[in-house]
Scaffold this active site. Structure first.
Site, short mmCIF file in Angstrom:
data_model
loop_
_atom_site.label_atom_id
_atom_site.label_comp_id
_atom_site.label_asym_id
_atom_site.label_seq_id
_atom_site.Cartn_x
_atom_site.Cartn_y
_atom_site.Cartn_z
N HIS A 171 0.82 -1.23 0.00
CA HIS A 171 0.00 0.00 0.00
C HIS A 171 0.86 1.27 0.00
CE1 HIS A 171 -3.56 -2.38 0.44
NE2 HIS A 171 -3.27 -2.79 1.66
N ASP A 207 -2.84 -10.61 -2.45
CA ASP A 207 -3.35 -10.17 -1.15
C ASP A 207 -4.84 -9.86 -1.32
OD1 ASP A 207 -2.18 -8.78 1.61
OD2 ASP A 207 -3.95 -7.74 0.84
N HIS A 209 -6.38 -7.34 -0.47
CA HIS A 209 -6.62 -5.92 -0.75
C HIS A 209 -5.83 -5.47 -1.97
CE1 HIS A 209 -7.19 -6.65 3.61
NE2 HIS A 209 -8.32 -6.01 3.36
N ASP A 294 -4.47 -13.06 3.42
CA ASP A 294 -5.68 -12.57 4.07
C ASP A 294 -6.94 -12.77 3.23
OD1 ASP A 294 -4.68 -10.68 2.31
OD2 ASP A 294 -4.77 -9.00 3.71
N TYR A 333 -3.65 -12.23 8.65
CA TYR A 333 -3.79 -11.75 10.04
C TYR A 333 -4.36 -12.77 11.01
CZ TYR A 333 -2.62 -7.65 7.44
OH TYR A 333 -1.95 -6.79 6.62
ZN LIG Z 1 -4.33 -7.24 2.70
#
Ligand SMILES: [Zn+2]
Length: 355
Positions: A171, A207, A209, A294, A333
């Protein structure tokens, strides 16, 4: 038979203790914890992996993907915060931005660098969730060095290397940090792989995201393809403003495949396979896998429902490209499953590469 690939590792990740997050103005415990990387390490050690120490890299590796203003800021941020007395008054022992210099404030002229550390934080941070503590810089620096070390190994041997990085990086943009990321480890690995192999490189981000930082860093560079499969930001998920299919980069070198919340193995694997086929068609000479686990069912940070078998199958599909490949750890996570999800993916990659 254990894992054959080298696992690049630095103890320095433990120096980064974000101490939670500030989300909607509330302090929450956060899930980006030192225990994440330690859980992955324990699982891979039990699977017979061999560990390689991170090689410190020069600033060139850093500045291939980041503006020196950002890295200079991050290197001093905590020290300046402490010197300003903020841990005592008002009692905040992590760097937290206080205002954000939105471009519409400036009528087109560049903002002055703020003198107050709380204001300056908002010049580089784009959210309030990504806190800086006393060891954050050393850990983030070690993580990017870990990714570059793995890239050097993969290009030297033409095979597979895994960078067990923490904090994550995908990110972080060229000049801003956020989303629990400070420096973009996957992007730095791609820059090194491209330098060493001399050819086009693909970053495939699995991922949960969107890899908005990596997309932004290589947006203008058609020699680095960036592809991401992730939960649809339009359904209310981070990074909210980016990650849509309409973002295609210069000469079509970026692809986003957003998926509905609740998506499981079949549609997720179809999207991963589509990115693999794209990298093959574009004749890339190196691959970076931004590996967040995740997207797994049960992860507290995403609504995707991928299984361990799904991750293993994704690994196999990526490995079948047969390219020098660097796997860089991003999110994941659920401490109970993070290690086995990573192991399954790496085993799949080795199977795919015919190891
Ligand atoms: Zn993520």
């Amino acid at each position: 038979m254990g894992l054959a690939l080298p696992v690049v590792w630095s103890d320095h990740h433990r120096l980064h203790e974000p101490g939670g997050e500030i989300w909607v103005g509330v302090h929450t415990a956060g899930t980006e914890l030192p225990a994440r990387a330690d859980a992955i390490r324990a699982e891979l050690a039990a699977a017979g992996a061999h560990f390689v120490d991170t090689e410190p890299q020069t600033d060139d590796a850093l500045h291939a993907v980041h503006d020196p203003e950002l890295t200079g800021y991050l290197a001093r941020a905590y020290e300046d915060w402490e010197a300003a007395g903020l841990p005592n008054d008002p009692g905040q022992d992590r760097v937290v931005p206080y205002l954000f210099p939105d471009p519409s404030l400036f009528s087109g002229f560049p903002p002055t660098t703020a003198t107050s550390p709380s204001a300056r934080a908002g010049q580089f941070a784009y959210d309030t969730m990504t806190l800086i503590g006393p060891g954050t810089w050393e850990a983030a620096r070690a993580a990017i060095d870990t990714a570059v070390t793995a890239a050097a190994l993969a290009s030297r041997d033409g095979g597979l290397a895994y960078a067990l990085t923490r904090p994550p990086g995908h990110h972080a943009t060229r000049s801003a940090f956020g989303g629990s990321c400070y420096l973009n480890n996957s992007a730095a690995a791609a820059a090194r792989l491209r330098r060493d192999t001399g050819g086009r490189v693909a970053v495939i981000d699995i991922d949960a995201h969107h890899g908005n930082g990596t997309q932004a860093i290589f947006w203008e560079d058609p020699e680095v393809l960036t592809g991401s499969v992730h939960v649809d930001p339009g359904a209310g998920w981070f990074p909210h403003f980016l990650g849509f299919a309409s973002e295609t980069g210069r000469e079509g070198s970026n692809r986003n495949l957003p998926l509905a919340p609740g998506t499981g193995d079949e549609a997720w694997l179809a999207a991963v396979t589509e990115l693999v086929a794209w990298a093959r068609d574009q004749r890339t000479g190196g691959l970076v896998v931004a590996l967040g686990v995740d997207a797994a069912a049960g992860d507290p940070e995403s609504p995707l429902q991928v299984s361990a078998n799904g991750y293993r199958a994704a690994g196999r599909a990526l490995g079948e490209l047969g390219l020098p490949t660097v796997v860089v750890q991003e999110g994941g996570y659920d401490l109970a499953t993070i290690g086995s999800l990573v192991r399954e993916t790496l085993e799949g990659l080795e199977e795919g590469m015919g190891a």
